[in-house]
Scaffold this motif. Structure first.
Motif, PDB file in Angstrom:
ATOM      1  N   PRO A 469     -52.139  91.861  97.290  1.00  0.00           N
ATOM      2  CA  PRO A 469     -52.179  91.997  98.763  1.00  0.00           C
ATOM      3  C   PRO A 469     -50.791  91.199  99.468  1.00  0.00           C
ATOM      4  O   PRO A 469     -50.395  91.947 100.274  1.00  0.00           O
ATOM      5  CB  PRO A 469     -53.465  91.311  99.286  1.00  0.00           C
ATOM      6  N   MET A 470     -50.521  90.184  98.925  1.00  0.00           N
ATOM      7  CA  MET A 470     -49.310  89.347  99.572  1.00  0.00           C
ATOM      8  C   MET A 470     -48.033  90.352  99.252  1.00  0.00           C
ATOM      9  O   MET A 470     -47.207  90.261 100.220  1.00  0.00           O
ATOM     10  CB  MET A 470     -49.532  87.878  99.269  1.00  0.00           C
ATOM     11  N   ASP A 472     -47.859  93.428  98.727  1.00  0.00           N
ATOM     12  CA  ASP A 472     -48.035  94.721  99.136  1.00  0.00           C
ATOM     13  C   ASP A 472     -47.439  94.190 100.664  1.00  0.00           C
ATOM     14  O   ASP A 472     -46.582  95.207 101.413  1.00  0.00           O
ATOM     15  CB  ASP A 472     -49.458  95.176  99.538  1.00  0.00           C
ATOM     16  N   LYS A 473     -47.797  93.192 101.490  1.00  0.00           N
ATOM     17  CA  LYS A 473     -47.522  92.848 102.714  1.00  0.00           C
ATOM     18  C   LYS A 473     -46.025  92.522 102.879  1.00  0.00           C
ATOM     19  O   LYS A 473     -45.333  93.292 103.852  1.00  0.00           O
ATOM     20  CB  LYS A 473     -48.400  91.583 103.226  1.00  0.00           C
ATOM     21  N   ILE A 474     -45.581  91.854 101.870  1.00  0.00           N
ATOM     22  CA  ILE A 474     -44.132  91.531 101.848  1.00  0.00           C
ATOM     23  C   ILE A 474     -43.184  92.769 101.595  1.00  0.00           C
ATOM     24  O   ILE A 474     -42.087  93.050 102.395  1.00  0.00           O
ATOM     25  CB  ILE A 474     -43.691  90.359 100.812  1.00  0.00           C
ATOM     26  N   LYS A 476     -43.979  96.040 102.323  1.00  0.00           N
ATOM     27  CA  LYS A 476     -43.920  96.715 103.448  1.00  0.00           C
ATOM     28  C   LYS A 476     -42.922  96.139 104.493  1.00  0.00           C
ATOM     29  O   LYS A 476     -42.318  96.864 105.270  1.00  0.00           O
ATOM     30  CB  LYS A 476     -45.397  96.991 103.893  1.00  0.00           C
ATOM     31  N   GLU A 477     -42.989  94.993 105.067  1.00  0.00           N
ATOM     32  CA  GLU A 477     -42.099  94.411 106.082  1.00  0.00           C
ATOM     33  C   GLU A 477     -40.699  94.294 105.472  1.00  0.00           C
ATOM     34  O   GLU A 477     -39.880  94.179 106.302  1.00  0.00           O
ATOM     35  CB  GLU A 477     -42.686  92.912 106.173  1.00  0.00           C
ATOM     36  N   THR A 478     -40.360  94.320 104.097  1.00  0.00           N
ATOM     37  CA  THR A 478     -38.842  94.252 103.753  1.00  0.00           C
ATOM     38  C   THR A 478     -38.430  95.811 103.234  1.00  0.00           C
ATOM     39  O   THR A 478     -37.289  95.382 102.665  1.00  0.00           O
ATOM     40  CB  THR A 478     -38.699  93.080 103.075  1.00  0.00           C
ATOM     41  N   TYR A 480     -39.409  96.711 100.740  1.00  0.00           N
ATOM     42  CA  TYR A 480     -39.348  96.472  99.225  1.00  0.00           C
ATOM     43  C   TYR A 480     -37.923  95.779  98.643  1.00  0.00           C
ATOM     44  O   TYR A 480     -37.842  95.988  97.411  1.00  0.00           O
ATOM     45  CB  TYR A 480     -39.647  97.833  98.395  1.00  0.00           C
ATOM     46  N   TYR A 485     -36.925  87.200 100.875  1.00  0.00           N
ATOM     47  CA  TYR A 485     -37.978  86.514 100.961  1.00  0.00           C
ATOM     48  C   TYR A 485     -38.042  85.466  99.681  1.00  0.00           C
ATOM     49  O   TYR A 485     -38.297  84.174 100.083  1.00  0.00           O
ATOM     50  CB  TYR A 485     -39.348  87.553 100.907  1.00  0.00           C
ATOM     51  N   ASP A 524     -51.823  84.535  94.439  1.00  0.00           N
ATOM     52  CA  ASP A 524     -52.256  85.928  95.246  1.00  0.00           C
ATOM     53  C   ASP A 524     -52.114  86.936  93.768  1.00  0.00           C
ATOM     54  O   ASP A 524     -52.982  87.426  93.556  1.00  0.00           O
ATOM     55  CB  ASP A 524     -51.166  86.263  95.956  1.00  0.00           C
ATOM     56  N   HIS A 528     -55.118  88.671  91.691  1.00  0.00           N
ATOM     57  CA  HIS A 528     -55.282  89.886  91.633  1.00  0.00           C
ATOM     58  C   HIS A 528     -55.441  90.409  90.329  1.00  0.00           C
ATOM     59  O   HIS A 528     -56.007  91.512  90.120  1.00  0.00           O
ATOM     60  CB  HIS A 528     -54.164  90.553  92.325  1.00  0.00           C
TER      61      HIS A 528
END
Length: 716
Positions: A469-470, A472-474, A476-478, A480, A485, A524, A528
């Motif tokens: 999840p973490m 995936d979140k990073i 989508k925000e960047t 990829y 980060y 995370d 997973h």
């Protein structure tokens, strides 16, 4: 003793009687009944008691497991140990500095005082083994889930290990065989004071590099030498200047006669893992999902390590061991893909399973075996995409320093925070030592690139199964691009600085640790990787039971052709012959079962990372200065081939003639038979060995360390 003998007899009677000479990784305790006659026909001159004995010294006493992952052998009365160059690689790298690079330049101790002690290195002697199948299987039943079964088995294993360790004198390991249908315990004794005696320069020890790895013809001096030290009574002891060289129960004489086509060859060692009972679905999963992800992830790691290794000798040493290990398996897994695909291994296994399924669904077998194939295939269909996902993530863990920090340094700090003040005092020195070791094997700019590249690969390629999840979140925000980060996370994290970690020990804070960006990211991903849906958990439980029944049923129905258990890092014997491959124009040898120093020099490329050679070797070869180690034909033989059945873990294993004399050192297999961990190919399967005469020539003639050779018992 009577109980042990009765158990051995019963175990022998229960094992299949049909054997194939070249295929098989055999228990030493069964060779008298199963293998000895075949071995005698091929050239063995030893009795089974001379190979394996509980009460007297035997060949087994000269064979050790080396640092948990390789094999080595004793070759002198003063505890001298021979193994592969790549097996000693980590220890030599640890002992090297940019100013005094033993890995690059080689090293030979001129006296015992100059033998060098790595921080952590051990050898394991095999003492004895016994069958405990009936005892353990009496504690389980068909109504148990796999977790319940595992718990019951582990409880009994703990009792057996405690009963046989003699108050901690021995290490005892109970291992499953035939997919949990049989169990044996193994008694070992560990020696931890092991010191470097010598190693050839990397240009010889790794000649050919990744290009020649898993290939034939080979021209590699893949060996290194160590010495085992003990206390004055010959017992294991922590490092001390007062320790003395171990006097072994048995050591191997060294034969200088060389080998020829058809000569008997026997190998004893600790093969790591084979999967010759693996179902068709597992092979298909590896070829199409697991191994391609492994190969791509490994290559991503290698490319980013190499970028920094090329900058300086110091950085090359930092990543030398990790790069070598990653590269080895990268080529291995690609070879597995190619070989398993070429030979249609999954298809042939599926044919065998179809026959089994027909037998399993006969009226008399249906209740026990009827659902076996269905359950196995269901598990693989549910986990194919997860297998791809897991291999991308596991390569991130294997090639980056901070990917697994949640279960390494981060976990230690978490335990430290939760401990009381008194316990923290005892924990702090071990954590400090761990931190010091950790930072010897990383370089922060390289780690930034490694982690960012692996996160990108994982997040963009694991599309068939949900990613962490973490991540995936990073992603989508960047879009990829994880570079920004990762750079920020490594700058902010307490885990990336020795000073910050030691400051944390002075003022521990749970909140600070829990909010650490690297610690959170690592946890995370680890969480997973270890998670699974209820559906997969149920399928995995059914698979475990069904795979065990498949192996049991294949043996019972005689549909299965494999007569020996899979390798699992326990001592095994394999036997065969010196055996050529078809003629190859790349090899200058008269018969394609050996290579020569002339052939090696023909590969020489000045300044090349993989094919450079020392000027001294070139000069010695030009003058044909081979001394007493030349072959009868006048050339210097370097490597040779046998058709022994080995796998990873056999690295460093002794190759012995019919008298139990050392003729070579196993170090590799050929890529044409890379499917060997799953299926043995009697036509193509080969073991690549260093000719012991070349080993001695490198030590005595090239390196000028004749005093080391003088320790050995040489046989002409």
């Amino acid at each position: 003793m009577k109980k042990i003998i009765l158990s051995l007899i019963l175990g022998i009677m229960l094992l299949p009687m049909s054997v194939k000479a070249d295929e098989g990784m055999w228990f030493l305790m069964f060779i008298e009944r199963l293998n000895h006659r075949d071995m005698e026909k091929m050239g063995l001159q030893l009795t089974s008691e001379e190979i394996y004995s509980i009460n007297h010294h035997s060949l087994k006493d000269a064979i050790v497991q080396f640092n948990g992952g390789c094999t080595a052998e004793l070759i002198s009365k003063d505890g001298l140990v021979l193994t592969n160059h790549h097996c000693g690689y980590d220890a030599v790298a640890e002992l090297s500095t940019a100013a005094k690079n033993l890995l690059k330049d080689g090293y030979w101790a001129e006296s015992r005082k100059e033998e060098k002690k790595p921080s952590s290195l051990y050898v394991r002697f095999f003492v004895r083994m016994d069958d405990v199948s009936k005892r353990i299987l009496s504690k389980v039943n068909d109504k148990m889930t796999e977790l319940e079964r595992e718990k019951a088995v582990n409880q009994e294993i703990a009792l057996i290990e405690k009963e046989n360790n003699e108050g901690g004198k021995y290490t005892v390991s109970v291992r499953p065989f035939f997919q949990g249908n049989e169990y044996y315990y193994f008694v070992y004794q560990d020696y931890k004071d092991v010191r470097l005696v010598g190693v050839p320069p990397e240009s010889l020890g790794k000649f050919g590099g990744d290009t020649d790895n898993w290939e034939w013809p080979r021209h590699t001096a893949d060996f290194s030498m160590f010495r085992i030290y003990a206390d004055k009574n010959g017992n294991p002891a922590d490092y001390s200047e007062n320790n003395v060289p171990l006097i072994p129960k048995h050591y191997l004489p060294v034969n200088l006669g060389g080998v020829k086509e058809g000569d008997f060859a026997m190998i004893l060692g600790y093969p790591g893992r084979t999967n010759r009972w693996m179902p068709a679905g597992g092979i298909e999963q590896n070829v199409k999902f697991s191994y391609p992800a492994w190969v791509e992830g490994a290559k991503t790691g290698m490319d980013n390590m190499k970028k920094y290794m090329n900058q300086s000798d110091a950085l090359r040493l930092v990543y030398a061991s990790k790069f070598a290990s990653t590269a080895n398996y990268w080529k291995n897994r690609q070879g597995m893909i190619d070989a398993l695909t070429k030979f249609g291994t999954a298809k042939s296994k599926a044919g065998q399973e179809a026959k089994f399924d027909k037998w399993a669904n006969k009226k008399e077998n249906k209740a026990k075996y009827g659902n076996v194939i269905k359950n196995i295939n269901k598990f693989y269909s549910l986990t194919n995409e997860k297998a791809r996902h897991d291999n991308y993530l596991q390569q991130l863990f294997r090639t980056t320093a901070f990917g697994t920090s949640g279960r390494t340094i981060g976990k230690q700090l978490d335990n430290y925070v939760k401990a009381d003040a008194v316990k923290r005092i005892t924990m702090a020195p071990a954590i400090t030592e761990m931190v010091d070791e950790m930072f010897k094997e990383l370089y922060l700019p390289a780690e930034k690139d490694l982690l960012a590249a692996q996160l990108n690969l994982y997040a963009t390629k694991s599309k068939g199964y949900a990613i962490a999840p973490m991540v995936d979140k990073i992603g989508k925000e960047t879009n990829y691009d994880f570079t920004k980060y990762v750079n920020a996370a490594l700058e902010l994290s307490i885990l990336t600085s020795k000073e910050r970690i030691k400051a944390f020990l002075d003022l521990p804070s749970q909140g600070l640790l829990d909010n650490d960006p690297l610690y959170a990211l690592s946890n995370d991903m680890i969480s997973h990787l270890n998670s699974k849906s209820d559906e997969i958990a149920k399928a995995q439980n059914d698979y475990g039971a069904s795979f065990r029944l498949l192996v049991e049923g294949l043996r019972e129905s005689k549909i299965g052709t494999i007569k020996y258990p899979d390798a699992n890092s326990t001592l095994r014997l394999t036997y065969g012959k010196v055996r050529a491959l078809p003629a190859d124009k790349r090899n200058d040898a008269k018969i394609n079962n050996y290579t020569t120093m002339d052939g090696m020099v023909k590969k020489y490329k000045k300044g090349d990372e993989e094919f450079d050679l020392p000027v001294r070797l070139i000069d010695l070869n030009k003058s044909k200065n081979y001394g007493r180690f030349a072959d009868k034909d006048g050339s210097m033989h370097v490597n040779f081939l046998t058709d022994n059945d080995i796998t990873g873990g056999n690295s460093g294993s002794p190759v012995l003639n019919g008298k139990g004399e050392l003729i070579g050192l196993a170090f590799d297999g050929n890529i044409e038979a890379m499917a060997g961990d799953v299926i043995f190919d009697p036509k193509l399967q080969r073991t690549i060995n260093v000719d012991i005469r070349y080993v001695l020539w490198v030590i005595e003639n090239f390196s000028g360390a004749k005093h080391v050779v003088d320790e050995m018992t040489l046989v002409k």
